[in-house]
Motif scaffolding. Structure first.
Motif: not given
Length: 749
Positions: A45-66, A89-93
């Motif tokens: 599961l996870g689509g582009n956020a899965s271990s197959e594709v490995r994209v971060h789950i970004n959104g409206s916070a715009y990387l903390g710069k909203s 906790p290592l997910y973001n790396k």
């Protein structure tokens, strides 16, 4: 010869696609009591956020710069992001991503109403009287064939496989500027989409490892874009450190082609590029400390950005994101910039992407989430009803997940009233919005009114209350670059505030003060000048001064105090965080794009006095800052603090929901979420004086739901034992729900 037998699977709703949108749709529907079939064509599961594709789950916070600051989504997306962070906790790396796959599987397996079908490809959709009657899927490894039947279908497949097979109207490519009056659209429509990217992982193995370029890979030094990436032009720059590199988002290709039909050709081209790039990194001699690096992982499939976009009863456009018109049917939020990638990707002569400003959170209408011509089809994710330009913002996965929660919840009302999504939009929006808000979904401008059953005669008290001030100056912040202190105010006017200033020169310096106001409560964007003046700061001055405010409260409930001076002038700040009152660097050329200062400017003695963190805020209907901070905060303490709700007469209580502060200004987490409540106890007192308790230890979620099924309750007390590091105890909301309430609490804007 053995024939594969068709297995008939009946459910209330069928969700196609197990990415973040489909996951949230399935869980939302299941938690509303629906039987759900969740079909995913991949093993995880996870689509582009899965271990197959490995994209971060970004959104409206715009990387903390909203520019909305407290902008991270709530609801199921918040739940899954915090769950991933808690267990990984290592997910973001981009490490240990297989554990994140497990977290998503765990969320699905925890729902008894979801039947999950992995590795199942939908290959045919059956229609009856213009409606979807069934979809058929083949699970190749098990040699099983399924026919899925349900009342409602939700297409979260990304490419919109079911909608396409059903004949749902859709758009492809870029609309012309005149179609939706979009300034960012091209003059003439075309079939260009955004391309695909294959990410990869580099790892240090602590001994030298050679790399030989495979025969199919490119020698990138001979490709037309080589000089551009070597010089770091057009956003295509290599990072300074290669160890731990999680791929290159700009290594993109295929938007000028049919992104679906040519999927395998695009994937092969990207593999040629990935291994060619790695050959250049390892063997060119232009990169330091790469001898011990290996190419640890190359994603087996490309991460796809764009293909079909279905047509709903509303096509979300650039102007909806910028002007933010009021949508009566608002069901979720977005806020990522309109991030429009070059169609030819790495082969494009222009920039890899154009980051087009979005002024904070915007609402997404339900009418953009169901088909214009297939009555029982809803969709969520990157296939929603949006123009190419608006899609540049809505396509990121956290935003997709919020839309998934909206349609999954809507499916429960389709079943309840035996109607289609368009009927929900017409007749049942208030109920849908109330259900979404109850489950933590953010919808800008909406609040949950406390049920009058509880509100009449309710009193809320607390052990202590934080003062509206930020004392203890520890660091001098030079004013050669302007800074901005934003003060929310409750009163109709602001009179004055004290700040701490230091003049290190031997002569008087001039402090230039600007007071600005904004017009949208969800934003931290100054839009109008209220007044400006100069203050003479005497030579050697080091201490507090009073600033005149003398202005009416702006429409967004905030006064922006801009301080500009010289290198010799400094304002004092510290590391303390105070919800609502935040500090920014001020760029006069771009006042709408305030940048976080990283420190908090000290202030005290705001007049008129502000009762900002009153415990009664926890029942005001808001679950996050909106104009005002909308929460209770205790005094600084190392001990136990408490909130108490006293009811005027004995009440029946079904559920209690508690909403805590999980630092909504951040997109991702690398450190403990300090203000989040870790340990607490809930005690119910009954009419006869007896008590019932709930003890929570190790909480890591923002929204905590407690089913109590209690009668004759007279008092609710919450004792807070520990945070994850903050010396303050902070609560945004306490929600009370009566049995068989049937959504008696009203939604108001």
């Amino acid at each position: 010869m053995e024939v594969i037998t068709m297995e008939l699977i009946k459910a209330d709703v069928t969700v196609i696609g197990g990415g973040i949108a489909g996951l949230c749709a399935a869980i939302a529907a299941a938690r509303q009591g629906l039987q759900v079939s969740l079909i995913n064509d991949r093993p995880v599961l996870g689509g582009n956020a899965s271990s197959e594709v490995r994209v971060h789950i970004n959104g409206s916070a715009y990387l903390g710069k909203s520019p909305s600051y407290y902008a991270r989504e709530g609801g199921l997306v918040e739940e899954l992001k915090l769950k991933i962070f808690h267990y990984n906790p290592l997910y973001n790396k981009k490490l240990m991503l297989s554990l994140s796959d497990t977290v998503l599987l765990d969320m699905v397996y925890a729902e008894p109403n979801i039947a999950l079908y992995l590795n199942t490809c939908v290959h045919e959709t059956g229609m009856e009287n213009g409606r979807i009657a069934w979809v058929e899927g083949l699970q190749l490894a098990s040699e099983r064939k399924f026919r899925f039947e349900s009342r409602t279908y939700i297409d979260c497949s990304g490419d919109g496989v079911v909608g396409f097979q059903a004949g749902a109207h859709f758009r492809w490519g870029r609309e012309a500027k005149h179609e939706y009056n979009e300034t960012l659209a091209p003059e003439v429509a075309d079939h260009y989409t955004m391309g695909d990217t294959i990410l990869f992982q580099a790892r240090d193995v602590e001994y030298a490892v050679p790399f030989k370029r495979p025969g199919f890979a490119y020698d990138i030094t001979k490709l037309p874009f080589f000089d551009s990436i070597r010089k770091g032009l057009n956003h295509r720059a290599f990072p300074r450190k290669i160890n731990g590199l999680g791929g290159l988002w700009w290594l993109e290709y295929g938007g000028h082609m049919d992104i679906i039909t040519n999927n395998e050709d695009i994937a092969l081209e990207l593999r040629k590029l990935v291994y060619g790039i790695w050959d250049y990194i390892k063997n060119s001699g232009e990169f330091d400390d790469v001898d011990n690096l290996i190419l640890d992982y190359v994603c087996p499939i490309p991460g796809k950005r764009e293909s079909r976009r279905f047509i709903g009863n509303h096509m979300l456009s650039q102007n909806d994101l910028i002007d933010k018109p009021h949508f009566e049917d608002a069901v979720s939020v977005g806020g990522w910039y309109m991030d429009l990638h070059a169609a030819k990707g790495i082969y494009d002569d222009g920039p890899a992407t154009a980051w087009n400003f979005v002024p904070g959170l915007y609402n997404i209408p339900f009418r953009s989430l169901f088909s214009q011509n297939i009555p029982n089809l809803m969709f969520a994710g990157r296939n929603i009803s949006a123009t190419h330009v608006a899609f540049g913002s809505t396509r990121v996965m956290a935003t997709c997940g919020c839309m998934g929660q909206a349609v999954g919840t809507a499916a429960s009302l389709c079943l309840k009233y035996e109607v289609d999504p368009a009927d929900i939009a017409h007749a049942h929006m208030e109920e849908l919005q109330a259900l979404l808000l109850r489950d933590g979904q953010t919808i800008v401008g909406l609040k949950e009114e406390l049920d009058p059953y509880f509100a009449d005669g309710l009193s809320v008290s607390a052990s202590s209350q934080r003062n509206y001030e930020n004392l203890n100056p520890t660091e001098a912040i030079p004013l050669d670059q302007g800074v901005c202190l934003v003060l929310p105010i409750q009163t109709s006017v602001g009179d004055s505030v004290q700040i701490s200033i230091k003049n290190s020169s031997e002569h008087t310096e001039t402090l230039h003060v600007k007071l600005l106001g904004g017009d949208r409560k969800e934003n931290y964007i100054p839009t109008s000048l209220l007044k400006e003046y100069n203050v003479a700061i005497a030579a050697g001055h080091d201490g507090w001064i009073t600033l005149d405010l003398g202005c009416v409260k702006p429409a967004d409930d905030k006064i922006y105090i801009v301080l500009e001076g010289t290198e010799s002038l400094a304002v004092y700040g510290n590391e303390e965080k105070i919800t609502g009152a935040v500090s920014f660097l001020y760029r006069p050329e771009e006042p709408s794009k305030l940048k976080k200062l990283g420190k908090s400017i000290c202030f005290k003695d705001v007049l008129p006095a502000q009762n900002m963190y009153n415990p009664e805020n926890v029942v005001n209907g808001y679950s996050r800052p909106y104009g005002l901070p909308n929460g209770w905060i205790s005094e600084r303490t190392e001990g136990r603090e408490w909130l108490e709700l006293s009811l005027a007469s004995p009440k029946s209580l079904d559920e209690i929901h508690l909403v805590f502060n999980s630092q909504l200004d951040l997109e991702h987490f690398d450190d403990p979420i300090e203000p989040l409540m870790q340990d607490y106890d809930v005690t119910l007192t009954f009419e006869d004086g007896t008590e019932k308790g709930i003890s929570i230890r190790g909480n890591y979620q923002t929204l905590n739901k407690h089913r109590v099924d209690a009668q004759h309750v007279t008092r609710i007390r919450i004792d807070f034992c520990a945070t994850y590091g903050s010396p303050y105890h902070e609560v945004f909301a306490v929600k009370l729900f009566a049995p068989s309430n049937d959504m008696r609490g009203q939604v108001k804007s």
